[in-house]
Design an enzyme around this catalytic site. Structure first.
Site, PDB file in Angstrom:
ATOM      1  N   THR A 474     159.911  65.797  77.224  1.00  0.00           N
ATOM      2  CA  THR A 474     158.518  65.979  78.016  1.00  0.00           C
ATOM      3  C   THR A 474     158.449  65.311  79.338  1.00  0.00           C
ATOM      4  O   THR A 474     157.563  65.913  80.048  1.00  0.00           O
ATOM      5  CB  THR A 474     157.554  64.944  77.155  1.00  0.00           C
ATOM      6  OG1 THR A 474     158.153  63.689  77.039  1.00  0.00           O
ATOM      7  CG2 THR A 474     157.220  65.602  75.666  1.00  0.00           C
ATOM      8  N   LYS A 708     145.525  60.930  80.000  1.00  0.00           N
ATOM      9  CA  LYS A 708     144.888  61.418  78.748  1.00  0.00           C
ATOM     10  C   LYS A 708     146.201  62.004  78.214  1.00  0.00           C
ATOM     11  O   LYS A 708     146.177  62.103  76.846  1.00  0.00           O
ATOM     12  CB  LYS A 708     144.039  62.521  78.840  1.00  0.00           C
ATOM     13  CG  LYS A 708     142.534  61.931  79.189  1.00  0.00           C
ATOM     14  CD  LYS A 708     141.457  63.179  79.227  1.00  0.00           C
ATOM     15  CE  LYS A 708     140.078  62.614  79.343  1.00  0.00           C
ATOM     16  NZ  LYS A 708     139.220  63.774  79.609  1.00  0.00           N
ATOM     17  N   GLU A 712     150.116  68.354  74.023  1.00  0.00           N
ATOM     18  CA  GLU A 712     149.725  69.115  73.110  1.00  0.00           C
ATOM     19  C   GLU A 712     148.772  70.303  73.618  1.00  0.00           C
ATOM     20  O   GLU A 712     148.738  71.279  72.730  1.00  0.00           O
ATOM     21  CB  GLU A 712     149.431  68.554  71.920  1.00  0.00           C
ATOM     22  CG  GLU A 712     150.603  67.936  71.023  1.00  0.00           C
ATOM     23  CD  GLU A 712     150.489  66.514  70.384  1.00  0.00           C
ATOM     24  OE1 GLU A 712     149.892  65.691  70.644  1.00  0.00           O
ATOM     25  OE2 GLU A 712     150.778  66.892  68.936  1.00  0.00           O
TER      26      GLU A 712
HETATM   27 MO1  MOS Z   1     153.903  65.595  68.287  1.00  0.00          MO
HETATM   28  S1  MOS Z   1     153.531  66.952  66.738  1.00  0.00           S
HETATM   29  O1  MOS Z   1     152.727  64.396  67.926  1.00  0.00           O
HETATM   30  O2  MOS Z   1     155.455  65.413  68.329  1.00  0.00           O
END
Ligand code: MOS
Length: 745
Positions: A474, A708, A712
């Site tokens: 990420t 925040k 997702e």
């Molecule tokens: Mo995510 S589904 O909280 O890795």
């Protein structure tokens, strides 16, 4: 010489070079001398009992060391709860090699350990297993009568149950001017990260283990191993610096970890267990769901009644839940609501959080129902959202900590060119293609958990930060280094961040879009404490030019503490270390979410998504030709990695709507496309123009950083936006994902 703030800069990911050159080692790539290889045997039946193993011929092969089954496994923890983990839903967690019972197709039932992976895999093919089969149920549609409210457990804290009904839905709906109702069907999906699940366990002797595990939580795996095998936590070190995608599949310790550790302890050898691609379909999935909506609105477009009901699959042993039906009233302030969420226990493995669990499911139903309502009322879909704009969270009766969704709608519509849309379906064309514009809203929770971090100034005057947190791809590594750099006024090059190691200070599992707020806050707290400590040391140095200075009197700049009102007076970090007899200066701190303040607010990220599709009228082929996501997610620490997160969610949205589904044969109780040949995902040719806007959002309540999380939100609003665009193009409302071209013919 002053240092520009790192926060807000599009810094390229710091480990990027290592990853693209093969320098980054993944859990299955530690080639330790004397390594043994394990291959797992999986059940070929769906429910029943193992009657007999014939392992003789396999064991007789030269180089095969041992075959573990429930019959010869070591003694393990007794109680179900000892097998729980940080993401365990209520119920009894699956226990690998526990007994002769088969609970699902693909259940791991044995481990072959051999000198090479190829030999272990071959030996596994000649192990014979006799079963006694029982009748099983794997089809959700056939067991809706058994649907029940989910059990409540610890996990419910982060995954609230549906809000209580408000007003009187049935009569408000019956009396409303415009009514829309529909059913939405979603199939099973599997995470399928590029990196296969693998664990390399190094047996260090005397019950001590070093474990390279593919996981989203090093401490989670450490506690799991300690609990099950009865080891001291301090003797277990779990390392996972690089993760080749996970999307939720690594939130729970998976069975390759159990197998690798068990074999290492029993054989007192180093053992690696790697799953193959088909085995990646045997430990958790996004559950199939059936949703129903009924929305009622008045003539002005105001939604007055909302019902959203969902039924989802779970296993026979755990009540896996996700938040599917809580979103509609968070977004739209109707005062008559009925939200229901139920589970059906089936003979499958427990579902598992998959990127935007629940949100990417629920928002499809909500936002396609809103789209349908827009047509019924002849109101522009964006306008309908603005008419129903929730300035507060009606479902909880509290304000948002911040909400710039309106700006997302406006800026998104402007940049996309929404005003060029002809509201009629089938009204826009490009050659022989029908063109459709669709839009939808996205919402996702913005949580924070407690975490710890260590910060120190090294002898070289660099800032070293330590946290057990992983970086599942990420950009966490980079973003944390940026936060740390700014806290101490350093260039990012002067920050060393060590992470992905359970020996480092505690961090929870990485997921839920809460890692930047959680670990970022811990790093900020540690950085702040370190500044205090450094200043104190500097002030008390012999002949200190900073004598008597307080924190407010100084600046931290490029490795110096500088007096604000006389910048020529400064002390370098290196001098402070020298004055400290050459010893490093360090501090470890914990950050907690401010629950007393936060509970007065709802906290969420929002998005507005705009999509253009082209549909070939003769062939039904759908192309997402353009997509734009406008996101309000508080402070964006790194616009480059954040944009990549949103783009990843947008690509996955195309996959979810048009490609991706695990197909079950319910006569066999088995997934039929356990490979990347038949499990469809988009390729480059499926991905066209994509754009991301981050709308400015200043949140002074949520945490000190004002962040925040963006992991997702990219996958929540786009699936319904695509479905709505397909409707606009074709006049066909297809509410079952994935939408196949034959459904448009
Ligand atoms: Mo995510 S589904 O909280 O890795």
């Amino acid at each position: 010489m002053s240092v520009l703030p790192s926060i807000g800069q599009p810094v390229s990911r710091l480990e990027g070079h290592l990853k693209v050159t093969g320098g980054a080692k993944y859990a299955g790539e530690y080639n330790i001398p004397g390594l043994l290889y394990g291959y797992v045997i999986n059940s070929t039946i769906t429910k029943g009992k193992i009657m007999k193993f014939n392992t003789g011929p396999a064991k007789a092969l030269p180089g095969v060391i041992e075959i573990f089954t429930h019959e010869n496994r070591p003694s393990l923890a007794w109680f179900n709860q000892q097998y729980a983990d940080m993401d365990a839903p209520p119920g009894a967690p699956f226990r690998p090699l526990h007994d002769d019972k088969i609970k699902y197709n693909g259940q791991p039932i044995a481990l072959v350990v051999a000198e090479t992976f190829e030999l272990a895999r071959y030996a596994a093919t000649i192990v014979e297993v006799e079963y006694e089969e029982e009748v099983f149920n794997t089809k959700l549609e056939d067991h809706l009568a058994d649907a029940h409210a989910p059990a409540v457990g610890l996990a419910t804290m982060l995954k609230p149950l549906p809000p209580k009904p408000r007003g009187d839905f049935e009569s408000a709906y019956a009396g409303s001017f415009a009514q829309v109702s529909a059913e939405y069907l979603h199939g099973t999906e599997h995470h399928n990260p590029l990196e296969l699940f693998a664990t390399t366990t190094i047996y260090e002797g005397e019950g001590k283990l070093t474990i390279y595990d593919k996981t989203q939580g090093t401490v989670n795996s450490q506690l799991y191993v300690g609990n099950i095998f009865g080891l001291h936590f301090k003797d277990i070190r779990v390392i996972s610096p690089y993760v080749g995608g996970a999307f939720g599949s690594g939130l729970r310790p998976q069975y390759q970890l159990f197998m690798s550790v068990m074999a290492a302890l029993e054989l007192k050898r180093n053992v690696r267990v790697t799953l193959d691609r088909s085995q990646m379909f045997t430990f958790g999935h996004r559950p199939p769901t059936i949703q129903h909506t009924r929305f009622g609105a008045d003539e002005s477009g105001m939604v007055t009644a909302m019902n959203h009901s969902a039924v989802a699959e779970t296993s026979q042993f755990e009540d896996y839940t996700e938040v599917v039906v809580n979103w509609a009233n968070m977004l739209y302030p109707a005062s008559n609501t009925l939200m229901e969420y139920k589970l059906v226990n089936l003979d499958v493995y427990s579902p598992l959080d998959m990127r935007s669990p629940g949100g990417s499911t629920g928002l499809h139903a909500i936002e396609s129902t809103m789209d349908e309502l827009a047509y019924k009322l002849n109101i522009d879909p964006v306008e309908l959202r603005l008419i129903n704009y929730g300035h507060t969270d009606a479902s909880m009766g509290r304000p948002f900590s911040s909400k710039e969704l309106k700006e997302c709608y406006l800026q998104g519509a402007e940049k996309f060119g929404w005003s060029n849309r002809n509201p009629e379906t089938r009204s826009m064309r490009r050659g022989n293609k029908l063109v459709g514009y669709g839009m939808a809203t996205g919402i996702w929770e913005a949580n924070q958990l407690p975490a710890r971090a260590e910060a120190m100034i090294t002898k070289e005057g660099k800032l070293q930060i330590n946290s057990a947190v992983t970086d599942i791809g990420t950009g966490t590594f980079t973003v944390m280094a940026q936060i740390a750099a700014d806290e101490l006024g350093l260039e990012i090059d002067d920050v060393i961040f060590s992470y992905g190691d359970s020996k480092m200070p505690f961090a929870p599992i990485q997921g839920g879009s809460f890692t930047t707020s959680t670990v970022g806050s811990a790093i900020k707290a540690a950085g702040k404490a370190l500044r205090k400590k450094l200043l104190k040391k500097a002030v008390y140095m012999k002949n200190s030019v900073l004598k008597g200075a307080e924190l407010d009197d100084v600046m931290f700049e490029n490795g110096y503490i500088v007096l604000k009102n006389n910048p020529s007076l400064c002390v370098s970090f290196q001098d402070i270390i020298a004055g400290n007899n050459g010893k490093v200066i360090k501090t470890t701190n914990t950050s907690f979410p401010n629950v007393f303040r936060l509970k007065k607010y709802s906290r969420a990220t929002h998005s507005a998504v705009f999509v253009e599709v082209e549909v070939d009228e003769e062939l039904g082929i759908i192309n997402v030709t353009r997509a734009l996501t406008a996101v309000a997610a508080g402070k964006i620490i790194n616009p480059k990695t954040a944009r990549s997160q949103i783009l990843g969610g947008m690509v996955w949205s195309i996959s979810k709507v048009l490609h991706e589904e695990t197909i079950s044969d319910h006569n066999l109780g088995k997934y039929m496309n356990q490979n990347l040949g038949e499990y469809h995902i988009p390729v480059h040719a499926d991905i066209h123009e994509m754009d991301v806007i981050f709308v400015e959002e200043n949140d002074t309540i949520i945490n000190e950083l004002g962040v925040k999380g963006v992991g997702e939100i990219g996958l929540v609003g786009m699936p319904p936006a695509i479905a709505n665009a397909i409707y606009h193009a074709t006049g066909k409302r297809i509410n079952q994902f994935p939408i196949h071209l034959d459904s448009l013919l």
